[in-house]
Design a protein around this motif. Sequence first.
Motif, short mmCIF file in Angstrom:
data_model
loop_
_atom_site.label_atom_id
_atom_site.label_comp_id
_atom_site.label_asym_id
_atom_site.label_seq_id
_atom_site.Cartn_x
_atom_site.Cartn_y
_atom_site.Cartn_z
N ASP A 38 -32.59 14.47 -39.34
CA ASP A 38 -32.30 13.93 -38.01
C ASP A 38 -33.06 12.63 -37.75
N ALA A 39 -34.30 12.56 -38.24
CA ALA A 39 -35.13 11.38 -37.99
C ALA A 39 -34.57 10.13 -38.67
N ALA A 40 -33.74 10.31 -39.69
CA ALA A 40 -33.20 9.17 -40.43
C ALA A 40 -31.82 8.75 -39.96
N ASP B 247 -30.50 7.54 -37.09
CA ASP B 247 -30.29 6.28 -36.38
C ASP B 247 -30.27 5.10 -37.34
N GLN B 248 -31.22 5.07 -38.27
CA GLN B 248 -31.24 3.97 -39.24
C GLN B 248 -30.02 4.05 -40.16
N HIS B 249 -29.63 5.26 -40.53
CA HIS B 249 -28.46 5.40 -41.40
C HIS B 249 -27.20 4.96 -40.67
N ARG B 250 -27.12 5.26 -39.38
CA ARG B 250 -25.96 4.82 -38.61
C ARG B 250 -25.89 3.29 -38.59
N PHE B 251 -27.03 2.65 -38.38
CA PHE B 251 -27.07 1.18 -38.39
C PHE B 251 -26.67 0.66 -39.76
N ARG B 252 -27.18 1.29 -40.81
CA ARG B 252 -26.87 0.90 -42.19
C ARG B 252 -25.35 0.94 -42.42
N MET B 253 -24.73 2.06 -42.05
CA MET B 253 -23.32 2.23 -42.34
C MET B 253 -22.45 1.34 -41.46
#
Length: 202
Positions: A103-105, A107-113
């Motif tokens: 879960d902690a990752a 937001d960054q993964h959403r930005f990445r994708m």
Amino acid sequence: MTASSARAQGRPSATDHAAIERAAFALFAEQGFDETTMEDIARAVGVGRRTLFRYFPSKNDIPWGQFDESLEYFRRQLAAVPADVPLADAVHDGVVAFNRFDDAALDQHRFRMRLILTTPALQAHSAIKYEAWRRVIAEFVAQRLSLEPDGQLPRLVGHVSLALSVAAYEQWLDEPASSLTDLLDQGLSLLRTYAGSERLRP
């Protein structure tokens, strides 16, 4: 697609793939991907341009993180699936697991994708990464069915798996409250329902 890596001895402790990603993503959000240079990112991280290129060969590689390492892990995970597990189940579970993040990752993964899927300057580079991902699945399918990786069925399973994954990501980006793994699971299940999973059994 994790961003963790062991720090190389003798380099600043604040400099690793994850630190570079965080600095680059902040700049991409602030001034745009196209407007951000590798020099900008190097300054933000506090390293020289040459050091930055040791971690990422180009700016286009940064949104993909340590993708090559993730693919090797993906390949090992598929290879470890017991032979009595139906091929359709192995591919289904492998794709979902590859795209499961803490879960902690997220937001960054959403930005990445969002960067990867919506930035025109990244599309050609993304095609290379997509091909490598499909190849892992095609090789696994080929091994299980005693076929060549470039054969029609292994290639088709790779392409369809990627298409389902991209569709799930697009929906996830449009619906922030949704679960990425649930969307992947649903999409893969729908394919098997309508296409017939018995065709992918060894």
